[in-house]
Design a protein around this motif. Structure first.
Motif, PDB file in Angstrom:
ATOM      1  N   ASP A   1       0.812  -1.216   0.000  1.00 56.39           N
ATOM      2  CA  ASP A   1       0.000   0.000   0.000  1.00 56.39           C
ATOM      3  C   ASP A   1       0.848   1.268   0.000  1.00 56.39           C
ATOM      4  O   ASP A   1       0.386   2.322  -0.435  1.00 56.39           O
ATOM      5  CB  ASP A   1      -1.012   0.003   1.150  1.00 56.39           C
ATOM      6  N   LYS A   2       2.096   1.168   0.439  1.00 60.52           N
ATOM      7  CA  LYS A   2       2.978   2.351   0.382  1.00 60.52           C
ATOM      8  C   LYS A   2       3.316   2.703  -1.065  1.00 60.52           C
ATOM      9  O   LYS A   2       3.392   3.880  -1.420  1.00 60.52           O
ATOM     10  CB  LYS A   2       4.269   2.125   1.182  1.00 60.52           C
ATOM     11  N   VAL A   3       3.487   1.692  -1.898  1.00 59.80           N
ATOM     12  CA  VAL A   3       3.716   1.931  -3.329  1.00 59.80           C
ATOM     13  C   VAL A   3       2.464   2.542  -3.950  1.00 59.80           C
ATOM     14  O   VAL A   3       2.545   3.467  -4.770  1.00 59.80           O
ATOM     15  CB  VAL A   3       4.100   0.617  -4.045  1.00 59.80           C
ATOM     16  N   VAL A   4       1.308   2.044  -3.535  1.00 59.62           N
ATOM     17  CA  VAL A   4       0.042   2.575  -4.038  1.00 59.62           C
ATOM     18  C   VAL A   4      -0.127   4.037  -3.623  1.00 59.62           C
ATOM     19  O   VAL A   4      -0.501   4.889  -4.433  1.00 59.62           O
ATOM     20  CB  VAL A   4      -1.146   1.714  -3.556  1.00 59.62           C
TER      21      VAL A   4
ATOM     22  N   GLY B   1      -3.081  14.917   2.185  1.00 58.44           N
ATOM     23  CA  GLY B   1      -2.586  13.611   2.619  1.00 58.44           C
ATOM     24  C   GLY B   1      -2.523  13.487   4.132  1.00 58.44           C
ATOM     25  O   GLY B   1      -2.931  12.471   4.702  1.00 58.44           O
ATOM     26  N   VAL B   2      -2.041  14.533   4.793  1.00 54.20           N
ATOM     27  CA  VAL B   2      -1.964  14.530   6.259  1.00 54.20           C
ATOM     28  C   VAL B   2      -3.371  14.552   6.858  1.00 54.20           C
ATOM     29  O   VAL B   2      -3.666  13.800   7.799  1.00 54.20           O
ATOM     30  CB  VAL B   2      -1.120  15.724   6.756  1.00 54.20           C
ATOM     31  N   ALA B   3      -4.248  15.387   6.307  1.00 52.65           N
ATOM     32  CA  ALA B   3      -5.615  15.484   6.823  1.00 52.65           C
ATOM     33  C   ALA B   3      -6.351  14.150   6.701  1.00 52.65           C
ATOM     34  O   ALA B   3      -7.062  13.740   7.633  1.00 52.65           O
ATOM     35  CB  ALA B   3      -6.373  16.582   6.079  1.00 52.65           C
TER      36      ALA B   3
ATOM     37  N   ASP C   1       2.300   6.077   5.875  1.00 51.47           N
ATOM     38  CA  ASP C   1       1.428   6.482   4.769  1.00 51.47           C
ATOM     39  C   ASP C   1       1.680   7.937   4.401  1.00 51.47           C
ATOM     40  O   ASP C   1       1.705   8.295   3.222  1.00 51.47           O
ATOM     41  CB  ASP C   1      -0.050   6.291   5.130  1.00 51.47           C
ATOM     42  N   ILE C   2       1.857   8.781   5.407  1.00 52.39           N
ATOM     43  CA  ILE C   2       2.155  10.194   5.145  1.00 52.39           C
ATOM     44  C   ILE C   2       3.483  10.320   4.416  1.00 52.39           C
ATOM     45  O   ILE C   2       3.603  11.085   3.454  1.00 52.39           O
ATOM     46  CB  ILE C   2       2.151  11.010   6.452  1.00 52.39           C
ATOM     47  N   ILE C   3       4.471   9.558   4.849  1.00 51.70           N
ATOM     48  CA  ILE C   3       5.773   9.594   4.174  1.00 51.70           C
ATOM     49  C   ILE C   3       5.629   9.145   2.723  1.00 51.70           C
ATOM     50  O   ILE C   3       6.187   9.765   1.803  1.00 51.70           O
ATOM     51  CB  ILE C   3       6.800   8.735   4.943  1.00 51.70           C
TER      52      ILE C   3
ATOM     53  N   VAL D   1       4.062  11.942   0.711  1.00 52.31           N
ATOM     54  CA  VAL D   1       5.022  13.017   0.426  1.00 52.31           C
ATOM     55  C   VAL D   1       6.004  12.575  -0.658  1.00 52.31           C
ATOM     56  O   VAL D   1       6.352  13.367  -1.550  1.00 52.31           O
ATOM     57  CB  VAL D   1       5.742  13.468   1.713  1.00 52.31           C
ATOM     58  N   VAL D   2       6.438  11.330  -0.609  1.00 50.18           N
ATOM     59  CA  VAL D   2       7.315  10.811  -1.669  1.00 50.18           C
ATOM     60  C   VAL D   2       6.575  10.856  -3.005  1.00 50.18           C
ATOM     61  O   VAL D   2       7.141  11.255  -4.029  1.00 50.18           O
ATOM     62  CB  VAL D   2       7.790   9.376  -1.338  1.00 50.18           C
ATOM     63  N   GLY D   3       5.301  10.491  -3.003  1.00 48.09           N
ATOM     64  CA  GLY D   3       4.493  10.557  -4.215  1.00 48.09           C
ATOM     65  C   GLY D   3       4.368  11.980  -4.742  1.00 48.09           C
ATOM     66  O   GLY D   3       4.426  12.209  -5.958  1.00 48.09           O
ATOM     67  N   VAL D   4       4.212  12.937  -3.842  1.00 51.41           N
ATOM     68  CA  VAL D   4       4.163  14.344  -4.249  1.00 51.41           C
ATOM     69  C   VAL D   4       5.476  14.729  -4.925  1.00 51.41           C
ATOM     70  O   VAL D   4       5.488  15.380  -5.975  1.00 51.41           O
ATOM     71  CB  VAL D   4       3.858  15.254  -3.037  1.00 51.41           C
ATOM     72  N   GLY D   5       6.588  14.296  -4.348  1.00 47.36           N
ATOM     73  CA  GLY D   5       7.892  14.587  -4.946  1.00 47.36           C
ATOM     74  C   GLY D   5       8.071  13.914  -6.300  1.00 47.36           C
ATOM     75  O   GLY D   5       8.559  14.537  -7.250  1.00 47.36           O
ATOM     76  N   VAL D   6       7.650  12.665  -6.394  1.00 45.42           N
ATOM     77  CA  VAL D   6       7.759  11.935  -7.664  1.00 45.42           C
ATOM     78  C   VAL D   6       6.899  12.603  -8.735  1.00 45.42           C
ATOM     79  O   VAL D   6       7.336  12.810  -9.873  1.00 45.42           O
ATOM     80  CB  VAL D   6       7.361  10.451  -7.476  1.00 45.42           C
ATOM     81  N   GLY D   7       5.677  12.953  -8.378  1.00 42.88           N
ATOM     82  CA  GLY D   7       4.785  13.607  -9.332  1.00 42.88           C
ATOM     83  C   GLY D   7       5.300  14.965  -9.771  1.00 42.88           C
ATOM     84  O   GLY D   7       5.220  15.319 -10.949  1.00 42.88           O
ATOM     85  N   THR D   8       5.845  15.722  -8.833  1.00 40.25           N
ATOM     86  CA  THR D   8       6.393  17.043  -9.153  1.00 40.25           C
ATOM     87  C   THR D   8       7.603  16.918 -10.066  1.00 40.25           C
ATOM     88  O   THR D   8       7.696  17.618 -11.086  1.00 40.25           O
ATOM     89  CB  THR D   8       6.768  17.795  -7.864  1.00 40.25           C
TER      90      THR D   8
END
Length: 124
Positions: A37-40, A81-83, A101-103, A106-113
């Motif tokens: 689920d972390k990858v998801v 994500g935090v909320a 999950d929050i981490i 945030v990694v997903g936000v970085g990857v997407g950006t």
């Protein structure tokens, strides 16, 4: 403008809806060393950021949204994500607050950006 942000808005509604689904309706899977689920989470938030950045950068109605797209989208995605994690821990049965999950979000936000930047750096 609305047509450009519609995909991001629909994806956001989907993410929030699925994230606030009670946990007893979801199947739990572990994948080798870490939970799948972390990858998801990473993929979901990477797509969310990519769709919103695309929408904000493509629209030509509001220059502020276009110029400040990175700051607005990154801040909003991390905040949502935090909320969602806090809401899961406090109000959703079968769900718990998970810092990992929050981490992953945030990694997903970085990857997407980064993905958006490298794909469209010469275009927008």
């Amino acid at each position: 403008m609305f047509r450009f942000i519609l995909p991001g808005l629909l994806w956001l509604i989907t993410v929030v809806g699925l994230s606030l689904t009670p946990g007893n309706e979801l199947q739990r899977t572990d994948w080798f060393v870490f939970e799948f689920d972390k990858v998801v989470h990473t993929g979901i938030y990477a797509l969310l950021v990519h769709l919103w950045l695309t929408g904000f950068k493509r629209q030509r109605v509001n220059r502020l949204l276009r110029d400040k797209a990175y700051v607005l989208v990154i801040s909003f995605a991390i905040a949502i994500g935090v909320a969602i994690e806090f809401l899961q821990g406090a109000f959703i049965s079968g769900r718990v607050f998970d810092i990992y999950d929050i981490i992953a979000n945030v990694v997903g936000v970085g990857v997407g950006t980064c993905g958006f930047y490298f794909l469209y750096r010469n275009y927008y």
